[in-house]
Structures are given as C-alpha cells and as structure tokens.
Design a protein around this motif. Structure first.
Motif, short mmCIF file in Angstrom:
data_model
loop_
_atom_site.label_atom_id
_atom_site.label_comp_id
_atom_site.label_asym_id
_atom_site.label_seq_id
_atom_site.Cartn_x
_atom_site.Cartn_y
_atom_site.Cartn_z
N VAL A 54 0.84 -1.20 0.00
CA VAL A 54 0.00 0.00 0.00
C VAL A 54 0.87 1.24 0.00
CG1 VAL A 54 -1.72 1.32 1.30
CG2 VAL A 54 -1.92 -1.18 1.14
N HIS A 55 1.92 1.24 0.81
CA HIS A 55 2.84 2.37 0.85
C HIS A 55 3.47 2.60 -0.53
CE1 HIS A 55 6.59 4.60 1.94
NE2 HIS A 55 5.79 5.17 2.81
N LEU A 56 3.83 1.51 -1.21
CA LEU A 56 4.48 1.63 -2.51
C LEU A 56 3.55 2.18 -3.59
CD1 LEU A 56 6.62 -1.64 -2.59
CD2 LEU A 56 7.46 0.72 -2.43
N GLU A 57 2.25 2.01 -3.42
CA GLU A 57 1.31 2.59 -4.39
C GLU A 57 1.51 4.10 -4.50
OE1 GLU A 57 -2.78 1.73 -3.68
OE2 GLU A 57 -2.41 -0.39 -3.32
N TYR A 58 1.90 4.70 -3.41
CA TYR A 58 2.09 6.16 -3.36
C TYR A 58 3.56 6.54 -3.45
CZ TYR A 58 -2.67 5.97 -1.47
OH TYR A 58 -4.02 5.73 -1.28
N ALA A 59 4.45 5.69 -2.95
CA ALA A 59 5.85 6.07 -2.77
C ALA A 59 6.77 5.62 -3.89
CB ALA A 59 6.37 5.50 -1.43
N ASN A 60 6.25 4.83 -4.83
CA ASN A 60 7.07 4.35 -5.95
C ASN A 60 6.42 4.80 -7.25
OD1 ASN A 60 9.43 2.74 -6.65
ND2 ASN A 60 8.00 1.40 -7.70
N ASP A 61 7.24 5.24 -8.21
CA ASP A 61 6.65 5.75 -9.44
C ASP A 61 6.40 4.64 -10.46
OD1 ASP A 61 9.34 5.42 -10.42
OD2 ASP A 61 8.93 6.94 -11.93
N TRP A 62 5.61 4.97 -11.46
CA TRP A 62 5.13 4.01 -12.46
C TRP A 62 6.28 3.38 -13.24
CZ3 TRP A 62 4.33 3.50 -17.91
CH2 TRP A 62 3.26 2.67 -18.27
N TYR A 63 7.37 4.12 -13.46
CA TYR A 63 8.49 3.64 -14.26
C TYR A 63 9.58 2.97 -13.42
CZ TYR A 63 6.73 6.07 -18.40
OH TYR A 63 5.96 6.48 -19.48
N SER A 106 7.99 12.09 -14.76
CA SER A 106 9.18 12.91 -14.50
C SER A 106 9.54 12.99 -13.02
CB SER A 106 8.97 14.33 -15.05
OG SER A 106 8.78 14.30 -16.44
N GLY A 107 8.94 12.14 -12.22
CA GLY A 107 9.26 12.15 -10.79
C GLY A 107 8.63 13.28 -10.03
N GLY A 108 7.66 13.98 -10.62
CA GLY A 108 7.07 15.13 -9.95
C GLY A 108 6.15 14.79 -8.81
N SER A 109 5.61 13.57 -8.78
CA SER A 109 4.62 13.22 -7.75
C SER A 109 5.18 12.33 -6.64
CB SER A 109 3.42 12.52 -8.40
OG SER A 109 3.82 11.31 -9.00
N ILE A 110 6.50 12.14 -6.62
CA ILE A 110 7.13 11.29 -5.62
C ILE A 110 8.05 12.15 -4.74
CG2 ILE A 110 8.67 9.33 -5.24
CD1 ILE A 110 6.05 8.47 -6.41
N PRO A 111 7.94 12.06 -3.41
CA PRO A 111 8.88 12.78 -2.55
C PRO A 111 10.32 12.35 -2.81
CG PRO A 111 7.00 11.99 -1.28
CD PRO A 111 6.89 11.36 -2.63
N VAL A 112 11.24 13.22 -2.48
CA VAL A 112 12.66 12.92 -2.62
C VAL A 112 13.23 12.40 -1.30
CG1 VAL A 112 14.92 13.83 -3.26
CG2 VAL A 112 12.87 14.69 -4.40
N PHE A 113 12.84 13.04 -0.21
CA PHE A 113 13.34 12.64 1.10
C PHE A 113 12.16 12.18 1.97
CE2 PHE A 113 16.47 15.60 -0.65
CZ PHE A 113 17.62 14.83 -0.55
N ASP A 114 11.80 12.98 2.95
CA ASP A 114 10.75 12.57 3.88
C ASP A 114 9.55 13.53 3.82
OD1 ASP A 114 12.13 14.70 4.90
OD2 ASP A 114 12.46 13.84 6.88
N GLU A 115 9.34 14.15 2.65
CA GLU A 115 8.15 14.98 2.48
C GLU A 115 6.90 14.10 2.62
OE1 GLU A 115 10.36 15.52 -1.26
OE2 GLU A 115 11.24 14.96 0.66
N ILE A 116 5.82 14.68 3.12
CA ILE A 116 4.58 13.92 3.21
C ILE A 116 3.84 14.02 1.88
CG2 ILE A 116 4.45 14.40 5.69
CD1 ILE A 116 2.02 16.22 5.05
N ILE A 117 2.98 13.04 1.61
CA ILE A 117 2.16 13.04 0.40
C ILE A 117 0.74 13.42 0.77
CG2 ILE A 117 1.09 11.55 -1.34
CD1 ILE A 117 3.71 9.94 -1.39
N ILE A 118 0.17 14.35 0.01
CA ILE A 118 -1.26 14.65 0.11
C ILE A 118 -1.88 14.20 -1.20
CG2 ILE A 118 -3.02 16.37 0.57
CD1 ILE A 118 -0.91 18.15 1.83
#
Length: 520
Positions: A54-63, A106-118
């Motif tokens: 579930v975490h990876l659905e948000y934290a890992n990109d499609w490519y 282009s990696g725009g929707s994935i945090p780089v460090f420990d930013e939170i996702i909304i």
C-alpha cells in the motif's frame, strides 16, 4: 505498476545531486496525531502501520525510477481538509508533495526525502455538469476514464485522452498540462480549463471555479497553476469545457518507408481532412515488436493488422458526425495516399472492436517497454517536425558507438505525437544506474537544444528534468519563475526539489543553449 523487477533504491540514496533542505521539519508523532484530528484516522496512512504494498502505491513511481521514504500519506476528503492540512504544514515548515494518480513520468509526484504526500484519491466527486453547454465541474481526484464514461451518457467527452486514462486523475493532468494523443483536435488543457479551485500553501482557498468561456477580468491566475506541478498550490477542483462526441470514428493504420513520408502524410491529412483529423501517432518497427513480445496487443496473440515488415507506421484517427460521409472520406484518403506513392500499406478500423485492436499497438507501447527491463529512461521532447525522428536515429547511433546497447541498455524506442511535434524516446535499461541515466540525458537534451527544442513537451519537469530546464529556458525566464514561486510559496513547502535547477545547473544549461544559438 507491477513489472516483476527489483524495486529501485530510495531516491535520496541514489541521487547525489539533491541534498535535503534543513529548513523542513521531520514528521513527529505529534504531527501525525494532529492530522488525525483533521481527517478520519483511516485517511492517515502511516508508514509501518500499513502494508508495504500500500505504501508503494504512493511512494514508488510508475516507471520504477523514483522511490520515497515518506512517513505519512494523507487522503483529504474535502477542499477544507486540504486547507487545514496545508495551513498546519506551512506553520510547521513541513514539506508536502501533492499527488494525483501517480502516473507521472518525471518524478514530480514522488517525494525525494521525507516529504509527506497529500493525495487527491478521495477528492473524486463530480460537482456539476451542464448538459446544455457541456461545462463540467469536478474534483481533482476524478479518474480521466471515469469522467469520460460519465460524460458519454450525455454525448460529451473530456478534451484529453491518454494511454493512462484508467489511472490518471484530472488534477494531475492539469498540474502537468497534459497533451495526450488527441491534442491535434482539442489542444492543450490551457485552452479547455475555464477555472480552478486551488489551496495555496498557507491554506487560503483560491476559488476561481468559473464556467464563463470568456472572462477578461484581470490576470488569468488559473494559468499559473496549469503545468506548475504542485509547486505553487494544491489543485482541488476544476471547471472544464468538454466536447461533443463525434460518433463516426475511423482509425487508420498506415505503413511508410521513411519518416519523410510520415511527414508528407501528416501534411496531406491536415489538408484533406482538416475538420475531422483528431490524432496522428507515429510508431517505428521496433515499437511494434516490443508490444508483440510482451503480448500486449488486443486481442492477445493476434497479428499486426497490416503488413509488419515496414520501417514506420502511423495510427491516425478521424471523427465526424455522419458515418457514411466519414467512411467515404476515409476510403478516398487511403486511395489518395497510395496513388501519391506515400504509403506502402494501409487498413481502416470502423467497428469498436477493430478500433480497439488498432489503437492497442500504440496505447500499450509505454507499458510494454517498462515491462521489458528493470528500469526505464524516457523522454518527451518537442522538436521541429522534420527533426522529430532524427533524434531517435542520432541516439541509436550514439548509443551504438558508446557500446551501450547490450551491456547497458536493451534498445532505443521512438514513437510520438507527430501532430504536435512531441517525440517519446524510451530506453529500457538493464540496470538501475543513475550514472548511465545522466550520460544518456546529457546526450538527448544536448541534441534537443541544438535544434531549439523543449526538454519537456507534456510530462512536466519534475525531479528528472530539473537539471536540464536551462537547456530550454533562459536565465531570465527561470529567474522570473522563481519570483512567482516565492510569491505563492515563500516557505518553499510545496513539492520541493522539483522543476528548478541549481545555480550550477542553470549556468551550464545557459552555455549549452547559447552554443545552440551561435550563428543565428
């Protein structure tokens, strides 16, 4: 996306060029507890408390290029929720990444460090639809295909179509100014979006959900947020002018011996079918082969609809009102191309089943390439039309000379939107190697700059292309972009590390860009 390969390592571990900004607070239990006072507790997904998949659905990109160590994912249900969250994050200097369907390239929707996702995932209500004019007001988390299904009942469609239509959200489409495969007919989203509802970084709700087609009252602030990739604010809702469905659809599959003939056919299509041509997509023989290898054509295991021994193919779509007239036009156009010596072979799909079959060879190319190797290096540059495929040839020649094909990369695939000068170059890599990616990026973007192209046609800049923005934009342009960012987001909490190059990258890009302009 599930592709069976090992997950890429955390972005923060493999990217030396980006350092964590110490201004941003690290999330604490107190912060998570506060978020649970805003949202229902099941809308606060805490790392370690939810399954890894579930975490990876948000934290890992499609490519499988970027992966985040984000501590918490928030799923607001209302615009007011987003407002309260951002107000708190701004006060506490908590960095946030807005995320829609997470299909970005282009990696725009994935945090780089420990930013939170909304995430916009549950901001998915249709607020209103005017069947008289086709004006749609909906929330940012609405899935593109589901919007189309809803609109089709009234004879309308979204003025946008993408291969990822079943996954992407309209908010993400807005935030990247997505183009897609029918840009020839509908244009870019700037022209269809009438208004936006945006939550600014301090929690202020900017309500501009007008449905006025003509509104010349001051600055068009909405245009700043279209294509801004969540760096200026959080898009929560959109008002969009939809289009009437044209039911008489023909999809052509055309074969060519050269890209020059592809360009001739495009010119003739615009001349002979100016009111009905909607899409003009080029594929080369290698892209046909990768779809067949992965068995992603529809139906599975089926053969290519026409002779498959030619170098280039085009999937072209026309759409009109009267079926008999459109069928006659299609037959005449195919005959005309043959008589002019432009095409080598052709076929026309008229039934829904045939249309789906023809389009599957184009729509499933990205998915097939991603499945073919552990990692993917991809580009969406725009170039003058005659140079479009020269980039693919140049990259293949360079990769061969460098000895990359075989040991490092599987192949170089080229396909794209001829109608808007957008070439997709996708390179499946045999290992997840950032140095390899940078080497290839340097060549492709340097070549693109020589011909005054753009490093991003429709996928945004994100993290992937930020070092190369200055190959396309002057220092003056970038400086003014930074000023706009500072006005809306003075604390810099919105999608940090994205879009903007470092000063060193900017200086290098300026040199590259100026070399390309020498002699002009």
């Amino acid at each position: 996306m599930t592709h069976g390969f090992q997950l890429t390592e955390l972005t923060c571990d493999k990217l030396d060029r980006v350092k964590r900004d110490p201004r941003y607070k690290k999330i604490t239990d107190k912060d998570i507890a506060y978020f649970k006072t805003i949202l229902p507790h099941w809308r606060v997904l805490v790392q370690g408390e939810i399954p890894e998949e579930v975490h990876l659905e948000y934290a890992n990109d499609w490519y499988n290029v970027y992966r985040a160590n984000t501590p918490v994912i928030l799923l607001p249900e209302t615009t007011e929720h987003v407002s309260e969250i951002l107000k708190y994050c701004n006060q506490e200097s908590i960095a946030v990444v807005p995320q829609s369907g997470n299909t970005g390239a282009s990696g725009g929707s994935i945090p780089v460090f420990d930013e939170i996702i909304i995430s916009t995932r549950v901001l998915n209500r249709i607020r209103s639809f005017d069947e008289l004019r086709g004006d749609l007001v909906c929330e940012a988390g609405c899935v593109l295909q589901e919007l189309d299904n809803f609109l089709s009942q009234a004879g309308f469609q979204v003025p946008l179509d993408l291969p990822a239509r079943h996954l992407c959200h309209i908010g993400g489409n807005i935030s990247t100014n997505a183009g897609g495969i029918r840009q020839m007919r509908f244009g870019n989203l700037h022209g269809s979006v009438m208004g936006l509802e945006v939550v600014l970084p301090d929690g202020t709700i900017l309500d501009n959900l007008t449905t006025m087609r003509k509104d010349n009252t001051g600055y068009h602030l909405k245009n700043l947020f279209i294509g801004s990739e969540g760096t200026l604010g959080f898009v929560t809702a959109v008002s969009i002018a939809t289009q009437r469905i044209r039911p008489a659809v023909n999809v052509f599959l055309l074969a060519f011996c050269s890209f020059e003939d592809v360009v001739k056919a495009y010119t003739l299509a615009r001349r002979e079918l100016p009111e009905t041509v909607a899409a003009f997509e080029v594929l080369d023989s290698d892209t046909i082969e990768v779809v067949r290898d992965q068995d992603f054509q529809i139906p599975k295991g089926s053969s290519f609809p026409i002779n498959d021994t030619h170098p280039f193919y085009v999937v072209m779509e026309t759409a009109g009102k009267d079926k008999d007239i459109e069928d006659l036009r299609a037959d005449r156009f195919v005959k005309f191309l043959k008589e002019e010596g432009v095409t080598l072979d052709s076929g026309v799909a008229r039934t829904q089943e045939e249309i789906e079959r023809f389009w599957s060879w184009r729509n499933n190319v990205p998915k097939a390439i991603v499945q073919s190797a552990p990692s993917s290096i991809h580009f969406d540059v725009s170039l003058p039309l005659p140079e479009l495929y020269n980039l693919v040839k140049a990259c293949r020649e360079w990769a061969t000379a460098e000895g990359l094909i075989g040991p490092d990369i599987l192949a170089v695939y080229g396909y794209g939107h001829v109608g808007d000068g957008n070439m997709h170059l996708t390179i499946p890599a045999l290992r997840d190697d950032e140095a390899l990616r940078v080497k290839i990026d340097d060549f492709v973007y340097g070549w693109t700059a020589q011909f005054k192209g753009s490093c991003s046609a429709e996928h945004g800049i994100g993290l992937m292309k930020s070092p190369y923005l200055a190959f396309t934009k002057s220092s003056t342009m970038i400086a003014n972009m930074r000023k706009i960012k500072d006005v809306f987001d003075p604390k810099g909490i919105m999608n940090p590390y994205k879009v903007f190059p470092t000063k060193e990258q900017e200086e290098h890009g300026e040199l590259v860009r100026r070399r390309a302009q020498a002699g002009c």
